[in-house]
Design an enzyme around this catalytic site. Sequence first.
Site, PDB file in Angstrom:
ATOM      1  CG  ASP A  24      -1.584   1.169   1.466  1.00 17.43           C
ATOM      2  OD1 ASP A  24      -2.087   1.658   0.254  1.00 17.43           O
ATOM      3  OD2 ASP A  24      -1.554   1.746   1.936  1.00 17.43           O
ATOM      4  CG  ASP A  26      -1.817   7.828   0.614  1.00 16.55           C
ATOM      5  OD1 ASP A  26      -1.382   8.946   0.327  1.00 16.55           O
ATOM      6  OD2 ASP A  26      -1.855   7.229  -0.275  1.00 16.55           O
ATOM      7  CG  ASP A 187      -2.170   1.888   5.918  1.00 14.80           C
ATOM      8  OD1 ASP A 187      -1.983   1.712   5.386  1.00 14.80           O
ATOM      9  OD2 ASP A 187      -2.820   2.776   7.141  1.00 14.80           O
TER      10      ASP A 187
END
Length: 241
Positions: A24, A26, A187
């Site tokens: 990922d 961001d 995240d």
Amino acid sequence: MTVHSIRYSDLHSALQGKRLIAFDLDGTLIDSVPDLAAAVVHTLKTLELRAPSEAEVRDWVGNGAPVLVERALTWALQAPPAPALLARGYDIFMAYYGAAPHVHTTLYPGVEQALRALHQQGVTLALITNKPERFIEPLLHHFNLLTYFTLWVGGDSLDEKKPHPMPLLHAASRCQISPAECVMVGDSRHDIAAGKAAGFMTVALPYGYNHGEPIEDSHPDLVLSSLTELLMTAPHATRTA
């Protein structure tokens, strides 16, 4: 002055046999909230609406720009925005953020070192984000990460985005690697859900954006505190003067 250079010997033992690692963006590689929050504040002020704090915006990030703008407008209006207002807000946001996507954005510690080491070991690296595709290359170029990735997929690159497994399966297919040999690192619960649905191993990081929820609640296969933990260090670190 003495500089310590850590030498990596192999993948984390739990990742042995994995050939593709998808990341990922961001909240995993970069902390982009300061610039996203600035764009949200600008958008709402332009629309003569109250503006949120950076901390509030942090909990809204993770599903792509359209959803971020919708969440911001819903918060400001205390009601869902009308389609015309949402479209106007999205245009304002995209213009502002697109002009300055990395003024205050930073890399998380250990990111460059981990990507470089994985790349040197011959692991195929992919980037799978819900951020619009137009922003990916400028951000990777700004942080000197472009050369590490074989491909990247944005939130508007395909018909579906995370938590749907399509972007992950697309990356595995493009690289001709079985999902069983792939890892999704992220995240948020959307990263973990997408990884599980695609048949990838899932690795979570606790420092990013997960709507205020502990990432452990999504039951990833592995939780690491830093991307450098994707690798094992050699028995002795090298030292250079």
